[in-house]
Design a protein around this motif. Structure first.
Motif, PDB file in Angstrom:
ATOM      1  N   ILE A 144       0.944  -1.257   0.092  1.00  0.00           N
ATOM      2  CA  ILE A 144      -0.106  -0.182   0.043  1.00  0.00           C
ATOM      3  C   ILE A 144       0.863   1.287   0.056  1.00  0.00           C
ATOM      4  CG2 ILE A 144      -1.714   1.426   1.377  1.00  0.00           C
ATOM      5  CD1 ILE A 144      -2.779  -1.455   2.336  1.00  0.00           C
ATOM      6  N   PHE A 145       1.836   1.183   0.941  1.00  0.00           N
ATOM      7  CA  PHE A 145       2.862   2.550   0.885  1.00  0.00           C
ATOM      8  C   PHE A 145       3.680   2.556  -0.593  1.00  0.00           C
ATOM      9  CE2 PHE A 145       1.477   2.697   5.204  1.00  0.00           C
ATOM     10  CZ  PHE A 145       1.666   3.839   5.731  1.00  0.00           C
ATOM     11  N   MET A 146       4.003   1.388  -1.067  1.00  0.00           N
ATOM     12  CA  MET A 146       4.742   1.604  -2.336  1.00  0.00           C
ATOM     13  C   MET A 146       3.931   2.177  -3.338  1.00  0.00           C
ATOM     14  SD  MET A 146       7.326  -1.538  -2.531  1.00  0.00           S
ATOM     15  CE  MET A 146       6.544  -2.956  -1.967  1.00  0.00           C
ATOM     16  N   SER A 147       2.490   2.063  -3.465  1.00  0.00           N
ATOM     17  CA  SER A 147       1.836   2.590  -4.517  1.00  0.00           C
ATOM     18  C   SER A 147       1.523   3.981  -4.171  1.00  0.00           C
ATOM     19  CB  SER A 147       0.620   1.721  -4.344  1.00  0.00           C
ATOM     20  OG  SER A 147      -0.046   1.808  -3.302  1.00  0.00           O
ATOM     21  N   MET A 148       1.851   4.716  -2.998  1.00  0.00           N
ATOM     22  CA  MET A 148       1.520   6.182  -2.779  1.00  0.00           C
ATOM     23  C   MET A 148       2.781   6.869  -3.227  1.00  0.00           C
ATOM     24  SD  MET A 148       0.142   5.502   1.295  1.00  0.00           S
ATOM     25  CE  MET A 148      -0.002   7.275   1.491  1.00  0.00           C
TER      26      MET A 148
ATOM     27  N   ARG B  44      13.689  -2.311  -3.480  1.00  0.00           N
ATOM     28  CA  ARG B  44      12.636  -2.590  -2.506  1.00  0.00           C
ATOM     29  C   ARG B  44      11.373  -3.241  -3.168  1.00  0.00           C
ATOM     30  NH1 ARG B  44      10.438   1.667  -0.433  1.00  0.00           N
ATOM     31  NH2 ARG B  44       9.807   0.548   1.268  1.00  0.00           N
ATOM     32  N   ASN B  45      10.923  -2.865  -4.421  1.00  0.00           N
ATOM     33  CA  ASN B  45       9.701  -3.241  -5.265  1.00  0.00           C
ATOM     34  C   ASN B  45       9.627  -4.780  -5.147  1.00  0.00           C
ATOM     35  OD1 ASN B  45       9.038  -0.552  -5.579  1.00  0.00           O
ATOM     36  ND2 ASN B  45      10.678  -0.442  -7.276  1.00  0.00           N
TER      37      ASN B  45
ATOM     38  N   SER C 256       4.388  -4.929 -11.337  1.00  0.00           N
ATOM     39  CA  SER C 256       4.817  -3.978 -12.821  1.00  0.00           C
ATOM     40  C   SER C 256       4.344  -2.735 -12.592  1.00  0.00           C
ATOM     41  CB  SER C 256       4.117  -4.756 -14.015  1.00  0.00           C
ATOM     42  OG  SER C 256       4.823  -5.932 -14.097  1.00  0.00           O
ATOM     43  N   ALA C 257       3.201  -2.249 -11.995  1.00  0.00           N
ATOM     44  CA  ALA C 257       2.683  -0.942 -11.786  1.00  0.00           C
ATOM     45  C   ALA C 257       3.463  -0.076 -10.986  1.00  0.00           C
ATOM     46  CB  ALA C 257       1.152  -0.934 -11.392  1.00  0.00           C
ATOM     47  N   VAL C 258       3.838  -0.847  -9.686  1.00  0.00           N
ATOM     48  CA  VAL C 258       4.873  -0.308  -8.741  1.00  0.00           C
ATOM     49  C   VAL C 258       6.142   0.021  -9.278  1.00  0.00           C
ATOM     50  CG1 VAL C 258       5.571  -0.358  -6.460  1.00  0.00           C
ATOM     51  CG2 VAL C 258       3.447  -0.881  -6.759  1.00  0.00           C
ATOM     52  N   LEU C 259       6.776  -1.056  -9.930  1.00  0.00           N
ATOM     53  CA  LEU C 259       8.013  -0.782 -10.535  1.00  0.00           C
ATOM     54  C   LEU C 259       8.179   0.444 -11.576  1.00  0.00           C
ATOM     55  CD1 LEU C 259      10.768  -2.053 -10.628  1.00  0.00           C
ATOM     56  CD2 LEU C 259      10.266  -3.489 -12.640  1.00  0.00           C
TER      57      LEU C 259
END
Length: 1676
Positions: free
Chosen positions: A128-132, A204-205, A636-639
């Motif tokens: 959740i925090f990586m998508s922010m 980290r991803n 993939s989206a977060v990366l």
């Protein structure tokens, strides 16, 4: 209650460890082999089977001895948690002792479920925090906490498992490497310099992937996909090979061509022109001087060929400027060319690249794109699908086998548990009874029998599911049995609600409700809106009444036990709530849930129920794969967000002139997710160009390739798994519900009533006969309606029921009834349990040879013939046996004699002269139409008449001569076809002619010919000429290959009509939702000067737009594709489904604000969820349903034909077997070695494998020289390349000369040598031709491309890699069927091209219709249809055809050279044209894929089956020839190991194989030779060891070999391989004993005789060496 003692679970103690160590030490000292394999049910992560009993608390989280026999002595132990999950650990090596308290503690922590739950929650929070994009203030503290948890996890695993890289150690698991590396990099990033922080933060991803090892299902699917990747290695290499070759060809053909543009040239004086042409390069770089088409971003491309793009007057075509698409689309270097061809292969925006190349190089190069975009892309996709389908089937079989193994074990475990529970409960009961008897309660223990205990067990289990109080509540309040009056009311309501006509009424209401839902549109009048609101209330009332009546009839308890009733109640609840909610602002979208009423039809539709059940079961089985796919998309989206998010913000001005973020970017998670989803949908090239601008090529390409390749692998595997489940479903899996049966009963009653009324009105004198026929017709209708949900065996029971009913009624069996039942059941003895579809067409019997098979038996045929009154029909007159052979091939021979005796009074007598004359005329006509020359003539005329249509383009009026010739040709063709029709009428008769489908098609074509001639004679009938395109359909009836394909398509497609209707119902639901969401919201106010939309700050709604001063051009316009009604919604959804124009539609939806409101940029961004849901639910799932149903029918008809391909003719089946034999055997006989020494030396040189390797290396070096080239390179490089090509030509010429010297005339008997010779000749010609005629006429790349063609040698069966041969084999075997299907595709393209020329030739050129793609000529029309075939750019063509208003086109425009006026299109005709062509071409292409993939599966199943074919024996003897060139039928035993390793599977015995060969105990002749037949029999026995028919096969082989070799040299075996091995071992033992004896004797001798002893030792050594040599010879 004491639990039974666990079975096989023993604590792991120090004694256990000592026993393992002793066993391992003993095993190392002895040579001992174990054939054990790990038990799949006892793998790590799985639950311990119930066979091992209950798990006591004392053994939870404690070390236990390994229960798997494979690991019994592998120094391992297991630990079980409360959920019985298995964890396996190592007991020694680089780890603490299993009895160490620290390690025991970490193991308990590791196996505890809460530890895994803690890690899972931490990962989800981290995700959740990586998508922010912007973290809160307490975000860093939370990240530190998560890092501490991950560090603690790594430490726990390190201590518990040990630091080592072996199995069950920490570093033995790749997922632990992932955890360790991510945690380590995170710690390093805290103390690293700022330059490296971004690199480490990206790692980290990878934490997102930590979710995979926490789920055993995800982990297993990752293993399956990795196994698939290993199998796909050959396909990937072959794909890269072909892509590289086509890239090199593309470089040679199109290098620098995309820089050719139309440049405005000054006309003042010639000197300035020359000056600018020679000395001023700045002039040609100015983009203002290039020619631009209206609305285009890039300059118009042009070429120097006549068929290329031409410049307008005042412009010249020069090579200037940069390449199109920001310079990223070009063929100027190998890398960019590879990217362009990869884009073509993936079918991403290919139409733009087509047009660019055709404009710059010419239309002739469309052949290149046809090969790449269609055949190459089709073949590569078939390879991937075939390999993945094989893996999917293997996984399916593996799961089925494991289920079979688990089932008996589970039953045994359940019985043991039941017995244990019974015994334990009995013991407990005895103890309690003793205690109670001591007080005052005395009860006999004998009363507690087994039934009482079982009843208590069931009661205890039921109480676990629901509390007892709930049952009391349900019985009290939910079961209504109040009073007798209520019960009578209940019975009355039950009788009404369960009546068949009630279900029929409800079904009609549902259909009417769906119809009214589909009537909503925009704009809608107030009256229509009121009507729709009233009907909504009426249907809500009907459905509410239905629910109330059913609750009264069934009680609430019984009502809510049925799933469909719960669904109905939810719909009623929604309808009632909607009546009050819709008045509130913002909740109007609530009415979109009305579409759920559509699926109420599923209650009365068995097919829908079966498909939904299959889908549910499949999704439950594949839930882990779906979760893995969404995990990858999220990762993939977060990366992408972390890699490129900041770059999009910093370098946004590189993309947009206004420095505003575009629609597709990765600056935030939502847009990054949408971007990844778009990439997976196949549209990635445009976003890749933007990524190049902001982040560079080296970071964007790896990310995009990862998403494309891995994402498509996951999607394809999921798609194939769904298709496999839908292709294997059976209609008998679910029973037909009462509602569906009630519908059939109601329809039967209605038909019976109608028949009764008609019989009373029309046939009053035949009451008894009509009643009988009504009963029979009712049964027939019932059978016909239920045939899609029953098997053939069930239908045969129906036939028996008909017979029994006829017997009981006392009437004779009716002929029509018997014929009807037989038409449903072709063979009553057949009892296959495969589903057959309703109303299956008999088109396979349309051929004239099979007409008579439609009727029942001979007697029924005679009865039909008696009532015939046609004087021209063959069935009305007595015919000779010759005619009978022609017309009645399917007729039983016993009918021939009695056939001619029956004749009516209207028939002509056989004895009369007129009768004989008529008979002779018909016989003559029959001989004419059956003559092969006549058939060839008609076929030729058909092709000529079809080809003549291609000349009728827009230039036909300017070509007077051709027009006159075509008019006369049309008249001639018409007369010929009319004459043919009359001859067939005379020969076959009207009945036989008009009951044959192909003749009906010919008759229709004759009518078309006559109609077109009539249309030419009168001006008012001129529109009739446009139906001339149907003439081409006559080709179908003239060629057997096309007839076979059409029959096969009908067989595989028509039965899927039910499934297609289900898919259409899903699309209807999405269309209605689209109307509710977007109707009237796609309108926008357009600035007429710029063509752009006004911003919201200037115009907010329609009234403001209309109040503008410059509104003369009607700026308030609607999008051409919208959701204003259901019809246009279907078209919009079709564009979304084909991924053509869907981005424009989705952008309009995302920008929509409301009705009559000006759209705003991404004002409604979450509306993209509608399109994502449609692509998943409305496209992916229905597509898998349809293709699965088509495959099921394909396999069904393939089984009927004995396993042969249904798309090939009988002649082609022979060609198929010949082609298979040709592909499997060596194509060339060996050439004898010359006796001359020099020629012999050269022969050994050119036939050596090293020589072939050197030639292949030269070919690859020559390919590399092309790869390093680029456009506008240094002239010195051109000179160097010229000399390098000259060297290659000299080397290849030398090779050719050497082979000619040694092979002589045999050189030209090999096709590959002929190919090499032609390459040498053309390369020498191409080398010297430019020197004579100039480089302008002969491109410099010609020689390179000719030399490059030799690289095809790598695909040579004997020389190239075997994996390539295995991958090419299915395609080659599918070629006959593919060619037949391709012929049909070409014919359909031809028909539609002619239709397009007649209707769209003068459409205004804009959007997708331009100078290259249009309908003006036949070639351009075919080019357009090729684009539509690959689903490329048809949306733009349709947009151009939509121009039908005065504002978009000019209906009175004068077209030069013709009398046709206007350039407007016809939207309705255009929609029908493109939609019909897309559906037909999709259907045909799907069958092409099925043919190739099924060939893959066929070959794989034959390889896997433990059977041998003729091909295997042929390959065996081919290998034998290499080891026995003199054909002695014997080989030396020393060569046997190499021979067995050189064989192909399944006879292959890979090395080391000496032990296996010895175990076969082969007989050996004198000289340690082994006979060919003995080896073949032994290998066959080894392969077919478990086959029942093995002995029969062996005897047939031996007898066949004896017959084939009658003069075989007889021999007497003196020993066997096993005996010889024993002899060698015995000799070795004796030899060693003798040597040790001599050494002991030498110690006792004195020094005087040392010399003598030395001589003896020398002699012994010689003897030893002699024995060693003997041993070496006899060793196998």
């Amino acid at each position: 209650m004491a639990s039974p003692e666990p079975k096989g679970l023993v604590p792991f103690t120090r004694e256990s460890l000592e026993v393992m160590e002793q066993h391992n030490a003993k095993k190392h000292s002895e040579e001992h082999k174990e054939d054990l394999k790990p038990n799949t049910d006892l793998e790590v992560g799985k639950e311990l089977p119930f066979v091992y009993g209950n798990l006591p608390r004392a053994m939870v989280s404690e070390p236990l001895e390994d229960v798997d026999p494979y690991y019994k002595n592998k120094m391992t132990f297991i630990v079980l948690n409360k959920k019985r999950t298995i964890f396996r650990f190592n007991a020694t090596w680089c780890t603490l002792s299993p009895f160490n308290s620290v390690r025991r503690t970490t193991i308990k922590i590791l196996v505890h479920p809460f530890f895994r739950l803690l890690i899972l929650i931490s990962i989800l929070i981290d995700c959740i925090f990586m998508s922010m994009t912007d973290l809160p203030k307490w975000g860093p503290a939370l990240q530190n906490t998560l890092l501490g948890i991950y560090t603690f996890e790594v430490l726990v695993k390190l201590i518990a498992r040990g630091i080592w890289a072996g199995s069950f150690y920490f570093f033995g698991d790749p997922w632990n490497w992932l955890d360790f590396s991510v945690t380590l990099f995170e710690h390093i990033s805290r103390y690293s310099p700022p330059n490296f922080i971004s690199i480490f933060r990206i790692t980290r991803n990878l934490r997102i992937l930590k979710i995979i090892p926490l789920n055993q299902g995800l982990k297993s699917f990752v293993g399956i996909l990795m196994h698939c990747l290993k199998k796909l290695t050959g396909v990937i290499i072959l794909t890269l090979f072909f892509l590289s070759i086509f890239s090199l060809i593309g470089m040679g053909l199109f290098m620098g061509n995309l820089k050719h543009k139309c440049l405005r040239w000054p006309q003042e004086n010639e000197t300035e022109t020359l000056h600018n042409r020679t000395e001023n390069p700045y002039y040609i770089r100015e983009t203002e001087n290039f020619y631009y088409l209206e609305g285009e971003r890039y300059a118009l491309l042009c070429g120097n060929r006549t068929d290329a793009g031409q410049c307008p007057e005042g412009y010249v075509c020069v090579k200037a400027g940069v390449n199109p698409d920001y310079g990223y689309t070009n063929f100027d270097s190998f890398g960019w060319t590879l990217l362009a061809l990869f884009r073509l292969m993936m079918q991403d925006y290919p139409e733009a690249l087509y047009h660019q190349i055709l404009y710059a190089s010419g239309k002739v190069y469309m052949i290149f794109f046809v090969v790449i975009s269609f055949w190459f892309a089709f073949y590569m996709a078939s390879l991937f699908l075939g390999i993945l389908a094989i893996s999917c089937e293997e996984e399916k079989q593996r799961a089925a086998e494991s289920a079979k193994k688990i089932e008996p074990e589970l039953q045994q475990a359940l019985t043991e548990l039941q017995e244990g529970n019974k015994a334990a409960e009995t013991k407990t009961t005895e103890i309690e009874m003793k205690k109670r008897s001591s007080t005052s309660m005395i009860t006999s223990l004998d009363m507690l029998d087994d039934t009482t205990i079982r009843h208590k067990e069931e009661l205890r289990k039921s109480r676990k599911r629901c509390p007892f109080c709930w049952y009391r509540f349900a019985k009290t309040f939910l079961i209504w049995n109040c009073s007798p009056c209520w019960l009578k009311l209940k019975e009355f309501v039950h009788m009404i609600i369960m009546d068949p006509f009630t279900d029929l009424f409800l079904t009609i209401c549902i259909i009417l409700n769906i119809h009214f839902l589909a009537l909503e549109h925009y704009p809608m009048s107030l009256e229509t809106n009121n009507i729709l609101n009233i009907e909504n209330q009426v249907f809500i009332g009907i459905f509410t009444a239905e629910m109330i009546f059913k609750i009264i009839a069934m009680h609430p308890y019984g009502y809510f036990q049925v799933g469909w009733n719960i669904y109905d109640s939810l719909i009623v609840f929604h309808g009632l709530v909607e009546l009050y909610v819709t008045h509130f602002h913002g909740l109007a979208v609530f009415r979109s849930f009305r579409v759920l009423r559509i699926f109420k039809l599923g209650r009365y539709w068995p097919t829908f129920k079966i498909l939904m059940l299959t889908l549910g079961n499949s999704m439950m089985a594949l839930k882990d794969l779906v979760l893995l796919l969404f995990t990858f998309i999220f990762f993939s989206a977060v990366l992408g967000l972390k890699l490129f998010g900041s770059n999009y913000k910093i370098y946004v001005c590189n993309i947009d002139e206004d420095c505003q973020l575009p629609r597709w970017h990765m600056h935030d998670f939502l847009h990054s997710f949408l971007n990844v989803f778009r990439i997976l949908c196949g549209e990635w090239i445009e976003t890749l160009w933007d990524c190049f601008k902001v982040a560079g090529q080296f970071s964007c390409i790896p990310f995009y390739m990862m998403v494309i390749l891995v994402g498509n692998l996951l999607i394809l595997y999921l798609f194939l798994a769904l298709v496999s489940s839908f292709s294997s479903y059976k209609a008998t899996t679910t029973e037909e519900n009462d509602e569906a049966k009630n519908l059939q009963r109601a329809m039967a009653r209605i038909k019976k009533g109608i028949n009764y009324v008609l019989s009373k009105i029309l046939c009053k004198n035949q009451n008894v006969l009509e009643e009988t026929m009504d009963n029979v017709s009712d049964i027939y209708v019932y059978v016909k309606e239920n045939i899609s949900d029953h098997t053939l065996s069930e239908l045969s029971n129906t036939q028996d029921f008909l017979k029994d009913k006829d017997k009981s009624s006392g009437t004779e069996k009716n002929t029509m009834t018997e014929n009807g039942s037989q038409s449903l059941i072709p063979s009553p003895s057949v009892s296959e349990t495969v589903p057959i579809a309703s109303e299956e067409s008999d088109i396979e019997n349309l051929d004239n040879k099979e007409i008579q098979s439609k009727s029942g038996d001979g007697s029924s045929k005679e009865k039909v013939k008696q009532f015939s009154s046609s004087e021209c029909s063959t069935v009305d007159i007595a015919i000779s046996e010759e005619e009978e052979m022609v017309y009645e091939r399917g007729k039983p021979k016993r009918l021939k004699n009695g056939y001619g005796r029956r004749s009516s009074s209207a028939q002509i007598s056989r004895d009369s002269k007129k009768g004989k004359m008529w008979q002779n005329i018909r016989k003559t006509c029959c001989k004419i139409v059956e003559n092969s020359c006549f058939k060839c003539f008609i076929g030729l005329v058909t092709l000529l008449s079809t080809g003549a249509l291609a000349f009728e383009d827009i230039y036909i009026d300017q070509r007077k001569t051709i027009k006159i010739l075509l008019e006369y040709a049309d008249m001639i063709f018409t007369y010929i076809f009319i004459l043919e029709m009359l001859l067939k009428w005379m020969a076959y008769g009207f009945k036989a002619y008009f009951t044959n489908g192909w003749y009906q098609l010919d008759f229709m074509v004759v009518i078309v010919f006559c109609t077109s001639l009539i249309g030419k004679s009168r001006e008012e009938l001129k529109p009739l000429i446009s139906i001339k395109f149907l003439r081409a359909l006559r080709v179908l009836s003239q060629f057997e290959r096309m007839k076979v394909v059409v029959r096969a398509l009908v067989k595989t497609t028509l039965p899927t009509l039910n499934v297609f209707l289900v898919c259409l119902m899903i699309w209807l639901a999405f269309s209605i939702i689209g109307v509710h969401l977007f109707a009237g919201t796609f309108y926008e106010c357009i600035d007429p000067t710029s063509g752009e939309r006004f911003p919201v700050s200037e115009v907010m709604n329609r009234s403001q737009c209309e109040s503008l001063v410059f509104n003369e051009s009607m700026p308030w316009e609607n999008a051409k594709l919208n959701f204003d009604n259901v019809g246009i919604s279907f078209l919009s959804l079709l564009q979304v489904a084909t991924f053509n124009g869907w981005i424009t539609i989705m952008n309009s939806a995302v920008d929509s604000v409301g009705v009559d409101m000006q759209p705003n940029f991404e004002d409604n961004i979450y509306m993209c969820c509608y399109f994502i849901d449609f692509i998943i639910i409305g496209l992916f799932l229905p597509l898998s349903m349809l293709i699965g149903a088509i495959i099921a029918n394909f396999n069904k008809h393939k089984v009927k034909l004995g396993g042969s391909n249904i798309f090939i003719t009988v002649k082609q089946k022979k060609q198929y077997h010949a082609l298979k034999k040709l592909m499997c055997e060596v194509s060339q006989k060996p050439v004898p070695r010359p006796e001359n020494k020099f020629q012999g030396f050269v022969f050994d040189l050119v036939t050596n494998q090293v020589f072939d390797v050197i030639i292949m290396v030269l070919i690859f070096f020559q390919a590399i020289t092309i790869m390093i080239q680029s456009d506008e390179q240094n002239p010195k490089i051109d000179i160097a390349l010229y000399w390098i090509n000259s060297v290659f030509v000299i080397l290849y010429t030398g090779e050719c000369v050497l082979k000619l010297v040694v092979f002589h005339y045999n050189y030209f008997t090999n096709g590959w040598n002929l190919f090499d010779f032609m390459v040498v000749v053309f390369s020498i010609t191409g080398l010297f031709l430019p020197l004579m005629v100039g480089y302008y006429l002969v491109p410099p790349s010609l020689v390179q491309l000719i030399l490059l063609s030799r690289i095809i040698h790598i695909l040579r069966p004997e020389k190239g890699p075997k994996v390539f041969h295995d991958l090419l084999l299915p395609l080659m075997l599918s070629l006959p069927a593919l060619l037949n299907i391709s012929l049909l595709i070409f014919l359909i393209m031809f028909v539609y091209a002619i239709f397009g020329m007649y209707n769209f030739a003068y459409v205004k050129k804009e959007a997708g219709i331009n100078d290259m793609s249009n309908f003006e000529t036949f070639g351009s029309s075919m080019l357009c249809l090729f684009q539509v075939t690959v689903f490329a750019g048809w949306d733009e063509m349709l947009n151009a055809i939509f121009n039908s208003k005065w504002s978009d086109c000019d209906p009175d425009k004068i077209n030069p050279g013709t009398q046709v006026r206007g350039d407007c299109g016809n939207p309705f005709v255009g929609i029908v044209y493109f939609v019909s062509y897309i559906l037909i071409s999709w259907l045909i292409i799907v069958n092409m894929y099925i043919v190739v993939v099924m060939e893959f599966l066929n070959i794989a199943s034959k390889k896997k089956a433990k059977t041998l074919s003729k091909d295997d024996f042929r390959k065996f003897f081919q290998v034998w020839k290499r080891f026995d060139p003199d054909r002695t039928q014997y080989i030396d035993s020393s060569k046997l190991s190499d021979f067995a390793a050189a064989l192909d599977p399944p006879l292959l015995m890979a090395k080391p194989n000496k032990g296996q060969i010895v175990a076969m105990d082969l007989p050996m002749a004198v000289g340690d030779r082994i006979h060919c037949l003995d080896i073949l029999l032994a290998l066959t026995k080894r392969v077919m060891s478990k086959d029942v028919s093995m002995e029969k096969v062996l005897s047939e082989m031996e007898s066949g070999f004896t017959l084939a070799n009658p003069f075989k040299i007889t021999y007497e075996p003196i020993t066997t391989t096993l005996k010889r091995k024993q002899e060698v071992v015995s000799a070795t033992i004796i030899q060693r004993a003798y040597k040790s004896y001599r050494l002991r004797q030498n110690d006792k001798k004195t020094s005087d005789i040392r010399m003598i002893d030395g001589d003896v030792e020398v002699q012994a050594i010689k003897e030893d060496s002699y024995f060693d040599k003997t041993e070496g010879k006899s060793t196998i």
